[in-house]
Design a protein around this motif. Structure first.
Motif, PDB file in Angstrom:
ATOM      1  N   ARG A 248      57.057  64.662 -19.089  1.00  0.00           N
ATOM      2  CA  ARG A 248      55.692  65.015 -19.735  1.00  0.00           C
ATOM      3  C   ARG A 248      54.511  64.477 -18.995  1.00  0.00           C
ATOM      4  O   ARG A 248      54.478  63.250 -18.265  1.00  0.00           O
ATOM      5  CB  ARG A 248      55.466  64.632 -21.178  1.00  0.00           C
ATOM      6  CG  ARG A 248      56.275  65.198 -21.991  1.00  0.00           C
ATOM      7  CD  ARG A 248      56.032  64.628 -23.588  1.00  0.00           C
ATOM      8  NE  ARG A 248      55.857  63.203 -23.489  1.00  0.00           N
ATOM      9  CZ  ARG A 248      56.630  62.248 -23.722  1.00  0.00           C
ATOM     10  NH1 ARG A 248      57.811  62.615 -23.814  1.00  0.00           N
ATOM     11  NH2 ARG A 248      56.156  60.668 -23.854  1.00  0.00           N
ATOM     12  N   ASP A 249      53.550  65.627 -18.750  1.00  0.00           N
ATOM     13  CA  ASP A 249      52.353  65.081 -18.107  1.00  0.00           C
ATOM     14  C   ASP A 249      52.428  64.423 -16.704  1.00  0.00           C
ATOM     15  O   ASP A 249      51.869  63.563 -16.056  1.00  0.00           O
ATOM     16  CB  ASP A 249      51.624  64.102 -18.835  1.00  0.00           C
ATOM     17  CG  ASP A 249      51.078  64.625 -20.191  1.00  0.00           C
ATOM     18  OD1 ASP A 249      50.976  65.842 -20.316  1.00  0.00           O
ATOM     19  OD2 ASP A 249      51.258  63.844 -21.120  1.00  0.00           O
ATOM     20  N   PHE A 250      53.331  64.843 -15.889  1.00  0.00           N
ATOM     21  CA  PHE A 250      53.725  64.497 -14.566  1.00  0.00           C
ATOM     22  C   PHE A 250      53.671  65.786 -13.658  1.00  0.00           C
ATOM     23  O   PHE A 250      54.844  66.399 -13.324  1.00  0.00           O
ATOM     24  CB  PHE A 250      54.999  63.729 -14.651  1.00  0.00           C
ATOM     25  CG  PHE A 250      55.361  63.036 -13.265  1.00  0.00           C
ATOM     26  CD1 PHE A 250      54.469  62.135 -12.745  1.00  0.00           C
ATOM     27  CD2 PHE A 250      56.342  63.195 -12.402  1.00  0.00           C
ATOM     28  CE1 PHE A 250      54.493  61.455 -11.450  1.00  0.00           C
ATOM     29  CE2 PHE A 250      56.745  62.778 -10.900  1.00  0.00           C
ATOM     30  CZ  PHE A 250      55.883  61.932 -10.725  1.00  0.00           C
ATOM     31  N   PRO A 251      52.578  66.159 -12.944  1.00  0.00           N
ATOM     32  CA  PRO A 251      52.420  67.629 -12.315  1.00  0.00           C
ATOM     33  C   PRO A 251      52.952  67.644 -11.049  1.00  0.00           C
ATOM     34  O   PRO A 251      52.131  68.095 -10.100  1.00  0.00           O
ATOM     35  CB  PRO A 251      50.711  67.904 -12.543  1.00  0.00           C
ATOM     36  CG  PRO A 251      50.109  66.305 -12.512  1.00  0.00           C
ATOM     37  CD  PRO A 251      51.319  65.675 -13.064  1.00  0.00           C
ATOM     38  N   ILE A 252      53.971  66.927 -10.725  1.00  0.00           N
ATOM     39  CA  ILE A 252      54.659  67.064  -9.596  1.00  0.00           C
ATOM     40  C   ILE A 252      55.914  67.947  -9.494  1.00  0.00           C
ATOM     41  O   ILE A 252      56.819  67.781 -10.055  1.00  0.00           O
ATOM     42  CB  ILE A 252      55.113  65.830  -8.908  1.00  0.00           C
ATOM     43  CG1 ILE A 252      53.878  64.714  -8.945  1.00  0.00           C
ATOM     44  CG2 ILE A 252      55.573  65.778  -7.537  1.00  0.00           C
ATOM     45  CD1 ILE A 252      53.081  64.753  -8.184  1.00  0.00           C
ATOM     46  N   PRO A 253      55.626  69.044  -8.915  1.00  0.00           N
ATOM     47  CA  PRO A 253      56.789  70.209  -9.195  1.00  0.00           C
ATOM     48  C   PRO A 253      58.239  69.706  -8.900  1.00  0.00           C
ATOM     49  O   PRO A 253      58.066  69.351  -7.693  1.00  0.00           O
ATOM     50  CB  PRO A 253      56.323  71.372  -8.429  1.00  0.00           C
ATOM     51  CG  PRO A 253      54.808  71.425  -8.251  1.00  0.00           C
ATOM     52  CD  PRO A 253      54.482  69.808  -8.301  1.00  0.00           C
ATOM     53  N   ILE A 254      59.039  69.845  -9.702  1.00  0.00           N
ATOM     54  CA  ILE A 254      60.364  69.232  -9.433  1.00  0.00           C
ATOM     55  C   ILE A 254      61.097  69.991  -8.354  1.00  0.00           C
ATOM     56  O   ILE A 254      61.870  69.443  -7.455  1.00  0.00           O
ATOM     57  CB  ILE A 254      61.154  69.394 -10.623  1.00  0.00           C
ATOM     58  CG1 ILE A 254      62.179  68.346 -10.632  1.00  0.00           C
ATOM     59  CG2 ILE A 254      61.601  71.002 -10.913  1.00  0.00           C
ATOM     60  CD1 ILE A 254      63.026  68.314 -12.042  1.00  0.00           C
ATOM     61  N   ASP A 255      60.748  71.195  -7.920  1.00  0.00           N
ATOM     62  CA  ASP A 255      61.292  72.129  -6.840  1.00  0.00           C
ATOM     63  C   ASP A 255      60.579  71.711  -5.309  1.00  0.00           C
ATOM     64  O   ASP A 255      61.107  71.992  -4.455  1.00  0.00           O
ATOM     65  CB  ASP A 255      61.137  73.442  -7.015  1.00  0.00           C
ATOM     66  CG  ASP A 255      59.790  74.025  -7.237  1.00  0.00           C
ATOM     67  OD1 ASP A 255      58.823  73.090  -7.292  1.00  0.00           O
ATOM     68  OD2 ASP A 255      59.635  75.371  -7.014  1.00  0.00           O
ATOM     69  N   LEU A 256      59.676  70.532  -5.246  1.00  0.00           N
ATOM     70  CA  LEU A 256      59.197  70.181  -4.180  1.00  0.00           C
ATOM     71  C   LEU A 256      60.241  69.589  -3.050  1.00  0.00           C
ATOM     72  O   LEU A 256      60.203  69.370  -2.208  1.00  0.00           O
ATOM     73  CB  LEU A 256      58.053  69.386  -4.380  1.00  0.00           C
ATOM     74  CG  LEU A 256      56.823  70.109  -4.703  1.00  0.00           C
ATOM     75  CD1 LEU A 256      55.576  69.022  -4.826  1.00  0.00           C
ATOM     76  CD2 LEU A 256      56.338  71.116  -3.714  1.00  0.00           C
ATOM     77  N   GLY A 257      61.110  68.919  -3.879  1.00  0.00           N
ATOM     78  CA  GLY A 257      61.913  68.116  -3.122  1.00  0.00           C
ATOM     79  C   GLY A 257      62.742  67.041  -3.758  1.00  0.00           C
ATOM     80  O   GLY A 257      62.352  66.924  -4.929  1.00  0.00           O
ATOM     81  N   ILE A 258      63.679  66.173  -3.107  1.00  0.00           N
ATOM     82  CA  ILE A 258      64.411  65.270  -3.891  1.00  0.00           C
ATOM     83  C   ILE A 258      63.633  64.297  -4.360  1.00  0.00           C
ATOM     84  O   ILE A 258      63.805  63.614  -5.339  1.00  0.00           O
ATOM     85  CB  ILE A 258      65.544  64.604  -2.731  1.00  0.00           C
ATOM     86  CG1 ILE A 258      66.309  63.495  -3.356  1.00  0.00           C
ATOM     87  CG2 ILE A 258      64.653  64.041  -1.420  1.00  0.00           C
ATOM     88  CD1 ILE A 258      67.514  64.193  -4.445  1.00  0.00           C
ATOM     89  N   THR A 259      62.512  63.818  -3.680  1.00  0.00           N
ATOM     90  CA  THR A 259      61.530  62.769  -4.256  1.00  0.00           C
ATOM     91  C   THR A 259      60.859  63.213  -5.480  1.00  0.00           C
ATOM     92  O   THR A 259      60.889  62.274  -6.539  1.00  0.00           O
ATOM     93  CB  THR A 259      60.346  62.742  -3.346  1.00  0.00           C
ATOM     94  OG1 THR A 259      60.863  62.153  -1.745  1.00  0.00           O
ATOM     95  CG2 THR A 259      59.457  61.440  -3.635  1.00  0.00           C
ATOM     96  N   ALA A 260      60.454  64.334  -5.712  1.00  0.00           N
ATOM     97  CA  ALA A 260      60.112  64.905  -6.945  1.00  0.00           C
ATOM     98  C   ALA A 260      61.021  64.820  -7.765  1.00  0.00           C
ATOM     99  O   ALA A 260      60.833  64.663  -9.225  1.00  0.00           O
ATOM    100  CB  ALA A 260      59.304  66.323  -6.537  1.00  0.00           C
ATOM    101  N   SER A 261      62.284  65.370  -7.555  1.00  0.00           N
ATOM    102  CA  SER A 261      63.187  65.314  -8.662  1.00  0.00           C
ATOM    103  C   SER A 261      63.699  64.056  -9.226  1.00  0.00           C
ATOM    104  O   SER A 261      63.693  63.967 -10.388  1.00  0.00           O
ATOM    105  CB  SER A 261      64.378  65.951  -7.989  1.00  0.00           C
ATOM    106  OG  SER A 261      65.873  65.881  -8.817  1.00  0.00           O
ATOM    107  N   VAL A 262      63.847  63.027  -8.323  1.00  0.00           N
ATOM    108  CA  VAL A 262      64.107  61.765  -8.878  1.00  0.00           C
ATOM    109  C   VAL A 262      62.750  61.034  -9.491  1.00  0.00           C
ATOM    110  O   VAL A 262      63.120  60.347 -10.484  1.00  0.00           O
ATOM    111  CB  VAL A 262      64.325  60.588  -7.458  1.00  0.00           C
ATOM    112  CG1 VAL A 262      64.597  59.359  -7.902  1.00  0.00           C
ATOM    113  CG2 VAL A 262      65.657  61.229  -6.687  1.00  0.00           C
ATOM    114  N   ALA A 263      61.845  61.115  -8.949  1.00  0.00           N
ATOM    115  CA  ALA A 263      60.658  60.813  -9.730  1.00  0.00           C
ATOM    116  C   ALA A 263      60.684  61.352 -11.100  1.00  0.00           C
ATOM    117  O   ALA A 263      60.360  60.607 -12.240  1.00  0.00           O
ATOM    118  CB  ALA A 263      59.128  61.285  -9.255  1.00  0.00           C
ATOM    119  N   HIS A 264      60.785  62.660 -11.604  1.00  0.00           N
ATOM    120  CA  HIS A 264      60.890  63.285 -12.720  1.00  0.00           C
ATOM    121  C   HIS A 264      61.974  62.544 -13.661  1.00  0.00           C
ATOM    122  O   HIS A 264      61.859  62.339 -14.884  1.00  0.00           O
ATOM    123  CB  HIS A 264      61.087  64.827 -12.634  1.00  0.00           C
ATOM    124  CG  HIS A 264      59.904  65.455 -12.436  1.00  0.00           C
ATOM    125  ND1 HIS A 264      58.969  65.919 -13.894  1.00  0.00           N
ATOM    126  CD2 HIS A 264      59.503  65.845 -11.749  1.00  0.00           C
ATOM    127  CE1 HIS A 264      57.872  66.369 -13.531  1.00  0.00           C
ATOM    128  NE2 HIS A 264      58.086  66.795 -12.080  1.00  0.00           N
TER     129      HIS A 264
END
Length: 390
Positions: free
Chosen positions: A258-274
């Protein structure tokens, strides 16, 4: 005694799973078992394969009435594991049954060890290569007791992260005591795996719940990447979007925090961060001071791009998302640099404790064949006990 259960969840990639299993069953060891979690549309290929093998070390969980999500297929496997230890790999990966010997010796040395992992090696199957591939393997052979506070910093504060947390402990290409798996399930909503990103879900929980984590520098498995794998999407932007779309369609759990506006499809870093943020939100874990490490990892994710246009697109997208999330102060910490040099040959040789070489060595066609080659280069597993006693 069954020391180790090797779990291989698979969906419609039966040939890859069968190749790994054939090579594992060639081992003379009788203290491991292989558990196949088949989630394929056609149950016959693996059912016939297991019946023909007729090996008591190989067991099969057949497909259920309807296809399961990746998370649910993983979830159903640990209760069936008979081993003292449990490890998961992908169907296009490979794991050396000699892990049993490493676990035996390590348990004698550190009786309370309940999480064990090893050095990384990677193999892109020939069907997924677009050109020459240079890979590297660690050449050390030390057993290292990792302090929990250090692992917490690496996982949740992104310390030393390049494009993802530098914390390798979890059930995927790692081994957890069955007792630790049960404690994880009891502590976290009566499930072994909650987030669809199951490998990083496991790492979060392992770091929180383990008593002693031991790392062996020597590789004992191969991370494979075939043309049909999700990891192949990390190498091709369009393919990655297609794989993510399919993953979403088959998913049965929340992917975004929630409330984490880093699109998950940007890459592995965004995916792991979510995955990490979702875990922290679900269990009320509040941490401060991790943001800078994460932002640097986002820059590292951009720097993996070899195509200049794709680098600039990714830089712009990450930069906009980071500004929307953390404002201009956060954006100023984001400074990726395009580093790829087509005119500079990739390094091959030994440096910084790693051997860099052509992935096509020995004309290996599968992850198991690749492991057989590198196994001959590395410290023999059978000598670990004598080395520690010296």
């Amino acid at each position: 005694m069954t020391r180790l259960t090797i779990c291989i969840p698979t969906r419609n990639r039966q040939a890859y799973a069968m190749d790994a299993v054939r090579h594992m069953l060639a081992s003379p060891r009788d203290d491991f078992e292989i558990l196949l979690g088949d989630n394929s549309d056609d149950a016959a290929p693996l059912a016939d394969f297991v019946a023909e093998a007729g090996d008591p070390r190989l067991r099969l969980l057949p497909p259920e009435a309807k296809p399961l999500s990746l998370r649910s297929n993983w979830e159903r496997m640990p209760p069936h594991a008979r081993g003292e230890w449990v490890s998961f790999i992908g169907d296009d990966d490979y794991l050396d049954p000699e892990l049993c010997e490493a676990l035996r010796v390590t348990s004698l040395r550190v009786p309370h060890v309940d999480a064990f992992t090893w050095g990384r090696s990677f193999f892109v199957w020939p069907d997924a290569r677009t050109g020459r591939e240079i890979t590297k393997i660690p050449t050390g052979s030390h057993l290292i007791h990792m302090e929990k506070k250090d692992l917490m910093r690496k996982m949740f504060f992104w310390e030393d992260a390049k494009d993802r947390p530098a914390c390798p402990f979890g059930v995927y290409h790692g081994a957890l005591k069955k007792d630790l798996m049960e404690r994880i399930r009891d502590a976290f909503s009566d499930r072994y795996f909650e987030h669809p990103n199951v490998d990083y879900d496991s790492i979060c929980k392992t770091v929180m719940m383990s008593d002693a984590c031991i790392y062996w520098e020597r590789p004992l498995s191969v991370f494979g990447s075939c043309k049909a794998s999700n990891s192949a999407g990390l190498r091709d932007d369009q393919l990655g979007k297609e794989r993510l779309r399919t993953f979403r369609e088959e998913n049965d759990g929340e992917m975004e925090a929630r409330d984490f506006p880093i699109p998950i499809d940007l890459g592995i870093t965004a995916s792991v961060a979510h995955t990490i943020e979702w875990f922290k939100q679900r269990y009320g874990i509040e941490l401060n001071g991790w943001e800078e490490g994460f932002i640097k990892a986002c820059a590292g994710n951009c720097e993996t791009e070899s195509d200049r246009t794709r680098f600039e697109e990714k830089k712009a997208a990450y930069g906009a998302a980071i500004k929307a999330w953390g404002g201009e102060k956060a954006q100023k910490l984001f400074a990726p640099v395009y580093r790829y040099r087509a005119d500079v040959p990739r390094f091959m040789g030994h440096a910084e404790g790693h051997l860099n070489f052509d992935m096509g060595i020995g004309d290996a066609r599968t992850a198991a064949e690749f492991y057989k080659i590198i196994d001959g280069m590395l410290f023999p597993v059978r000598l670990l006990e004598s080395r520690l006693a010296a």
